[in-house]
Design an enzyme around this catalytic site. Structure first.
Site, PDB file in Angstrom:
ATOM      1  N   ASP A 191     -28.285  20.065  -7.085  1.00  0.00           N
ATOM      2  CA  ASP A 191     -29.316  19.921  -6.048  1.00  0.00           C
ATOM      3  C   ASP A 191     -30.151  18.679  -6.350  1.00  0.00           C
ATOM      4  O   ASP A 191     -29.841  17.935  -7.297  1.00  0.00           O
ATOM      5  CB  ASP A 191     -30.191  21.187  -5.961  1.00  0.00           C
ATOM      6  CG  ASP A 191     -30.623  21.465  -4.522  1.00  0.00           C
ATOM      7  OD1 ASP A 191     -31.211  20.567  -3.904  1.00  0.00           O
ATOM      8  OD2 ASP A 191     -30.355  22.567  -4.025  1.00  0.00           O
ATOM      9  N   HIS A 262     -29.096  17.245  -0.301  1.00  0.00           N
ATOM     10  CA  HIS A 262     -29.498  17.824  -1.590  1.00  0.00           C
ATOM     11  C   HIS A 262     -28.765  17.162  -2.747  1.00  0.00           C
ATOM     12  O   HIS A 262     -28.301  17.831  -3.680  1.00  0.00           O
ATOM     13  CB  HIS A 262     -29.248  19.337  -1.603  1.00  0.00           C
ATOM     14  CG  HIS A 262     -30.258  20.122  -0.813  1.00  0.00           C
ATOM     15  ND1 HIS A 262     -31.586  20.226  -1.177  1.00  0.00           N
ATOM     16  CD2 HIS A 262     -30.137  20.836   0.341  1.00  0.00           C
ATOM     17  CE1 HIS A 262     -32.239  20.973  -0.290  1.00  0.00           C
ATOM     18  NE2 HIS A 262     -31.382  21.354   0.644  1.00  0.00           N
ATOM     19  N   GLU A 341     -29.381  21.261   5.306  1.00  0.00           N
ATOM     20  CA  GLU A 341     -30.558  20.402   5.221  1.00  0.00           C
ATOM     21  C   GLU A 341     -30.224  18.962   4.831  1.00  0.00           C
ATOM     22  O   GLU A 341     -30.708  18.459   3.835  1.00  0.00           O
ATOM     23  CB  GLU A 341     -31.550  21.002   4.207  1.00  0.00           C
ATOM     24  CG  GLU A 341     -32.018  22.387   4.603  1.00  0.00           C
ATOM     25  CD  GLU A 341     -32.994  23.011   3.599  1.00  0.00           C
ATOM     26  OE1 GLU A 341     -33.900  23.723   4.064  1.00  0.00           O
ATOM     27  OE2 GLU A 341     -32.835  22.823   2.385  1.00  0.00           O
TER      28      GLU A 341
HETATM   29  C1  TNX Z   1     -33.676  26.612   1.957  1.00  0.00           C
HETATM   30  S1  TNX Z   1     -31.093  28.231   2.052  1.00  0.00           S
HETATM   31  C2  TNX Z   1     -32.695  26.049   1.162  1.00  0.00           C
HETATM   32  C3  TNX Z   1     -32.948  25.888  -0.283  1.00  0.00           C
HETATM   33  C4  TNX Z   1     -34.336  26.301  -0.665  1.00  0.00           C
HETATM   34  C5  TNX Z   1     -34.705  27.578   0.067  1.00  0.00           C
HETATM   35  C6  TNX Z   1     -36.029  28.148  -0.308  1.00  0.00           C
HETATM   36  C7  TNX Z   1     -30.609  26.794   1.962  1.00  0.00           C
HETATM   37  C8  TNX Z   1     -29.234  26.612   2.308  1.00  0.00           C
HETATM   38  N1  TNX Z   1     -31.437  25.798   1.613  1.00  0.00           N
HETATM   39  O1  TNX Z   1     -32.668  24.555  -0.654  1.00  0.00           O
HETATM   40  O2  TNX Z   1     -34.385  26.483  -2.034  1.00  0.00           O
HETATM   41  O3  TNX Z   1     -34.709  27.319   1.451  1.00  0.00           O
HETATM   42  O4  TNX Z   1     -36.209  29.427   0.242  1.00  0.00           O
END
Ligand code: TNX
Length: 545
Positions: A191, A262, A341
């Site tokens: 990450d 990420h 994301e």
């Molecule tokens: C979203 S769930 C994210 C994570 C974060 C999390 C915190 C997901 C696929 N991505 O990178 O840690 O929210 O709740």
């Protein structure tokens, strides 16, 4: 007629009585309480006729020794005072290969699995019947149990990037999953805040990407930066050890290698992976930074970052090399490639990306994300692996064979199942165990509010799906993101008792699921946590909303 229905009612209530008197979680498909009890003492033997039940025998003896201070002799035959483990052999495997029966009488205990995993789950039910206090004589009620899981995918994810957990703790975490009949451990290994798996061809991934120069203090954006170097990674030998350890507990390990977003830690190690290798690191807004930002750095705060993998040949070669080292470590059919994301700003600004979009007739940057994921999928399919991606992989078109992990609620999962893709349900609205579990939470969490009863009420099959589409729901998964979870004790505090509630969601038939019944069984589980020496939140009377 009245009489008949009276008898029926009486029988039905007996059945409910039988279900609820035993504090077994997850509640089995069928439980019949009999008269009498079986007593395990140091004279009791384990019968393993063919010597094939090594995994269950080893787990049981380790459990007995750790929590009660004695273990049992293993023999091939016995007349009384024995616990027998056996696994059926079939010419054609049954539809529910994880099923088992458990028969406890005053003379003996028989666990018979439809597979080695089934036998192991029978053992987990037996463990649930053991006393929750240390004793030399362990009394268990006579009972007949028939059981099999509702879902074939029963998962839990641990994020070891935001905070790192050493292999000793990962093993403990895996044991806790096994005790809940969970069969998949999703290991979030890369990450923005750390790269945690050794890749021999790219040593800087762990040398540089495995360390950050500091971490924000407190809840985002934080009150400062601790200025502490924070490092950690697993060697490939350690990864093999974990995979083996999990396998001995019938748990498959699925690694997650995040792309295209990420990816700050990988970019810090190899800046050419970015479309803008010479641009400085951009810290998260309003957060305090420690050290320089001139070169590419591992991130020190939480969130979503714009510097992502550039879809260049350099990046694809890099990812293929990484995956070439990851694949042989994990026997799992699945590799999780993230996909969540991924901001599109860098790709919008990059002349290279814009040219790529044109040349490949892609609609936009979402199309480019889809192109990225599909190239990686093709590579992995060629190696016999199936990809799992977070639900963002739906945007711009789903990769042809991808399984979708639905985290932003259930929407993505519903859409993917309608497109006839397999789905794992992990909606943040029900099973994000990093969210607060009490209204008056006094430790720092990411926020949200997810009390026990809400978690328990989760049904992985959305009502919007027809029976054919429902078939694509392989199961569900609890996620533990660790931005605000620095230590094992907090891991346990956050997952318990919510993971125990989820084990019933994953395993038990809907008809046996009842909050009222669960409430009567959970206090015993609290005592069992104490026997195990794990932390938990003694939730019971939290409001649902
Ligand atoms: C979203 S769930 C994210 C994570 C974060 C999390 C915190 C997901 C696929 N991505 O990178 O840690 O929210 O709740």
């Amino acid at each position: 007629m009245i009489k008949l229905s009276g008898i029926f009612l009486c029988l039905a209530s007996l059945q409910i009585y039988a279900q609820s008197t035993l504090p077994v979680i997850p509640v089995p498909v069928k439980t019949q309480v009999k008269t009498g009890q079986f007593i395990i003492n140091d004279q009791t033997v384990i019968v393993d006729r063919n010597g094939r039940e090594k995994a269950s025998v080893a787990f049981f003896n380790a459990y007995l020794e750790k929590y009660y201070g004695f273990k049992l002799r293993v023999v091939e035959k016995a007349g009384r005072n024995f616990i027998s483990f056996s696994t059926k052999t079939f010419i054609k495997a049954p539809a529910d290969p994880e099923g088992y029966t458990l028969a406890v009488s005053p003379l003996s205990v028989h666990i018979t699995g439809d597979s080695d995993a089934g036998t192991f789950y029978g053992l987990q039910t037996l463990i649930q019947l053991l006393p929750v206090e240390r004793a030399t004589e362990l009394k268990i009620p006579a009972v007949a149990v028939e059981d099999y899981p509702r879902f074939k995918y029963r998962g839990a994810m641990l994020d070891v990037t935001r905070h790192f957990f050493d292999i000793e703790y990962v093993k403990k975490f895996i044991d806790l999953l096994a005790l809940h009949k969970i069969n998949t451990f999703h290991w979030h290994l890369t990450d923005d805040q750390g790269w945690r798996i050794e890749i021999k061809k790219y040593p800087k991934l762990t040398e540089v990407g495995g360390c950050r120069n500091g971490t924000i203090i407190g809840r985002y954006p934080g009150t400062g930066n601790d200025g502490q170097k924070y490092c950690g990674y697993y060697t490939q030998e350690q990864v093999k050890e974990i995979v083996q350890y999990a396998g001995d507990r019938f748990i498959t390990v699925i690694p997650e290698i995040e792309l295209p977003g990420h990816s700050s830690a990988a970019i810090a190690a190899y800046p050419q992976l970015s479309c803008f290798p010479d641009e400085p690191t951009r810290a998260a807004p309003k957060t305090a930074w420690h050290g320089d930002t001139i070169r590419k750095n591992v991130q020190q705060a939480w969130g979503v970052f714009e510097d992502v993998y550039c879809p260049s040949e350099y990046t694809f070669n890099f990812l293929q090399d990484v995956l070439d080292e990851v694949i042989p470590l994990f026997p799992s059919r699945y590799i999780h490639i993230g996909g969540d994301e991924c901001p599109k700003e860098a790709w919008k600004r990059s002349a290279f990306c814009q040219k790529l979009i044109k040349e490949n007739n892609l609609k936009d940057e979402h199309g480019l994300q889809s192109y990225f994921v599909q190239r990686v999928e093709k590579y992995l399919n060629g190696k016999g692996k199936t990809i799992i991606g977070w639900d963002e992989i739906l945007e711009g078109g789903l990769a042809p064979n991808a399984t979708v992990m639905s985290w932003r609620g259930e929407k993505g999962g519903i859409e993917a199942a309608k497109q006839k893709h397999d789905v794992i349900m992990a909606p943040n609205s029900y099973i994000y165990l990093d969210y607060s579990q009490r209204k008056a939470e006094d430790s720092v969490t990411i926020g949200g509010y997810l009390p026990l009863q809400k978690v328990y009420s989760f049904n992985p099959i959305p009502k919007e799906l027809d029976p054919e589409e429902q078939h694509h729901i392989l199961g569900a998964q609890a996620n533990l993101w660790t931005e605000y979870i620095h230590y094992p004790s907090k891991v346990e505090y956050m997952i318990f008792p919510r993971l125990t509630a989820l084990s019933e969601v994953f395993w038990s038939p809907l008809k046996n699921k009842s909050w009222e019944s669960f409430k009567t069984r959970i206090p015993v589980q609290f005592k069992r946590y104490e026997l195990w020496g794990v932390h938990y939140y003694p939730a019971l009377n939290e409001p649902v909303k």
